[in-house]
Design an enzyme around this catalytic site. Structure first.
Site, PDB file in Angstrom:
ATOM      1  N   GLY A 200       3.300  -6.826 -29.946  1.00 40.99           N
ATOM      2  CA  GLY A 200       2.513  -5.969 -29.074  1.00 40.99           C
ATOM      3  C   GLY A 200       3.332  -4.794 -28.565  1.00 40.99           C
ATOM      4  N   SER A 201       3.036  -4.398 -27.359  1.00 44.98           N
ATOM      5  CA  SER A 201       3.637  -3.164 -26.824  1.00 44.98           C
ATOM      6  C   SER A 201       5.130  -3.265 -26.549  1.00 44.98           C
ATOM      7  CB  SER A 201       2.906  -2.749 -25.547  1.00 44.98           C
ATOM      8  OG  SER A 201       1.583  -2.340 -25.859  1.00 44.98           O
ATOM      9  N   THR A 202       5.706  -4.466 -26.583  1.00 49.06           N
ATOM     10  CA  THR A 202       7.164  -4.540 -26.442  1.00 49.06           C
ATOM     11  C   THR A 202       7.861  -3.810 -27.588  1.00 49.06           C
ATOM     12  OG1 THR A 202       7.291  -6.676 -27.592  1.00 49.06           O
ATOM     13  CG2 THR A 202       7.082  -6.731 -25.185  1.00 49.06           C
TER      14      THR A 202
ATOM     15  N   LYS B 157       7.105  -1.002 -28.734  1.00 48.88           N
ATOM     16  CA  LYS B 157       7.104   0.438 -28.501  1.00 48.88           C
ATOM     17  C   LYS B 157       8.503   0.962 -28.194  1.00 48.88           C
ATOM     18  CE  LYS B 157       2.315   0.560 -26.872  1.00 48.88           C
ATOM     19  NZ  LYS B 157       1.402   0.631 -25.706  1.00 48.88           N
TER      20      LYS B 157
END
Length: 485
Positions: A218-220, A222
């Site tokens: 997920g957004s980790t 990014k």
């Protein structure tokens, strides 16, 4: 000397040398391999007479052997077994099976390897019974307990490591199991306990910290994409991207949006720093397409993706595949699509950023020691590599600090401490629960710990939970335990 005698002498000398080399190879180079071969029943039976060494954490034995009145002579006993199960594993002589540290360092613990030769000779002359070596872990019982308590009934894992050394401070996987039930010398009882655990749909024998069924980060992820962009020199954290509320994946009709359905802030454009702070999907997808899958994969691999690590427990490699098209690459910009990760890997990402861009190899053993407390082997800190330069690490760190201070990761805030962090709420399909993440480190300016938390099955909330609501508070408690707060 006649020619015939000379030839015979040469042949005999060659045979003697061949025999010497072969026996030396078997007795020295292959000694440990042969000793641990499951077909070597003599070594296995001899090992029953040796009291197996302890597994130690924080100066206390979490696995030890006690005398019993059966053919195996010693029973393995585990303290706070479910909390430590993913680390210690179990040892059962009746089944000839072992897992975890019990398996990885069986030579040392059982005292059957070549490293125990001189100790055995000393015991013969002294008349004392031989004992296996003990293994001293890097894990901190206080931090392990904090992670275990924080996870509670949730399904997932926590990994905490020291950024400067790579020492693992905590590794918790839930749900877990009682290793004592698998160590009993009643083979039927041990097999029944194993079968029950193996049939459990929650897979309690998985070590989700380093393996199991891997999740999209997920957004980790990014922060990896941002690091890839800035480290190349053609982007900064102030680089801007179009800021629509909807984005169509290249070459498809698939539309994606930010988690809340709107734009990433009020402007027509948004900076990379703001995209990280607010955890926006669209600008990260746009950036990923501009970078291309090769550049992102190279950055991910510099942090450890696509590599297995032996701590000495072997991890499943986190994956960033090759040959992605633009649509798939866009999805990886916010940790979706085909990218997957372990908590160990995401802790390494945070640790590398906190350590000025240098990623250390993770390890969970400090030393092997004898019963006389003599150190027989110490484990050194080793570098995996320089993932990004110091300026890039500092720039991404600043965005992560902002995310915790007043962005999407506020539930990781600790009064008086700058925490650098990034949440993730990963999708797994239209109707499946989300996977919830947090990764970060603290204190941001001189980190003592990097942590990654994954909560599977939506944390029991299906698609209504978030990384900030559920995973971040767990990480906060682990960080506080390390910092003594």
């Amino acid at each position: 000397m006649t020619k015939e005698l000379r030839r015979l002498a040469i042949v005999m000398l060659a045979m003697f040398l061949a025999l010497f080399v072969a026996t030396s190879w078997i007795q020295v180079v292959e000694a440990d391999t042969l000793a641990q071969n499951p077909e070597n029943t003599r070594t296995r039976l001899d090992s029953y007479q040796i009291q197996r060494g302890a597994i130690i954490a924080g100066g206390e034995a979490i696995a030890s052997s006690t005398p019993v009145d059966d053919r195996y002579q010693y029973q393995r006993v585990y303290k706070d077994a479910p909390m430590w199960a993913p680390v210690t594993g179990y040892f059962n002589p009746a089944l000839g099976s072992a897992t975890g540290i019990e398996k990885a360092l069986n030579t040392e613990l059982s005292g059957t390897g070549s490293s125990a030769f001189f100790a055995e000779v000393e015991r013969i002359f002294s008349g004392q019974p031989q004992q296996g070596f003990s293994v001293e872990l890097s894990l901190d019982p206080v931090v392990q307990k904090a992670a275990w308590d924080a996870m509670g009934d949730l399904q997932g894992a926590v990994v905490a490591i020291e950024p400067k050394t790579g020492r693992v401070l905590a590794m918790v996987s839930t749900p877990s199991f009682d290793t004592n039930t698998l160590a009993v010398h009643d083979a039927d009882a041990a097999n029944a306990a194993y079968d029950a655990l193996d049939d459990d749909p929650q897979n309690p024998m998985y070590n989700r910290g380093i393996g199991g069924t891997l999740n999209p980060p997920g957004s980790t992820f990014k922060v990896v994409v941002a690091a890839a962009a800035v480290n190349g020199g053609d982007y900064t954290m102030q680089s801007t991207f179009p800021n629509p509320a909807r984005y169509t994946l290249p070459g498809t009709e698939t539309v994606i949006s930010n988690a809340w359905g709107g734009t990433c802030g009020p402007g027509a454009t948004v900076t990379l720093a703001e995209a990280i702070r607010l955890s926006c999907n669209i600008p990260m997808a746009e950036l990923a397409v501009e970078l291309g899958d090769k550049r992102i994969r190279e950055a991910a691999e510099a942090f450890g993706f696509n590599s297995a690590f032996e701590t000495p427990l072997k991890s499943t490699p986190s994956s960033y595949p090759s040959g992605l098209d633009d649509a798939q690459t866009a999805l990886t910009g916010f940790g979706q699509g085909q990218v997957t990760a372990t908590p160990l890997q995401m802790a390494m990402v945070s640790a590398g950023l906190g350590n000025g861009g240098v990623v250390m190899n993770p390890r969970m053993v400090d030393a092997v020691i004898g019963d006389d407390f003599a150190v027989h082997r110490e484990y050194d800190d080793t570098e995996y590599g320089q993932a990004v330069d110091k300026d890039t690490a500092a720039a991404v760190t600043a965005a992560m600090v902002a995310s915790v201070r007043d962005g999407a990761a506020r539930n990781a805030r600790i009064d008086g401490v700058d925490v650098a962090g990034k949440t993730g709420t990963a999708e797994n399909g239209p109707k499946r629960p989300y996977t919830l993440w947090f990764t970060g480190f603290a204190p941001a300016e001189n980190p003592e710990v990097a942590v990654a938390v994954v909560v599977e099955d939506g944390g029991g909330k299906g698609q209504s939970g978030s990384g900030d609501a559920i995973a971040a508070p767990i990480a906060k408690k682990v960080i506080e335990a390390v910092l003594g707060r």
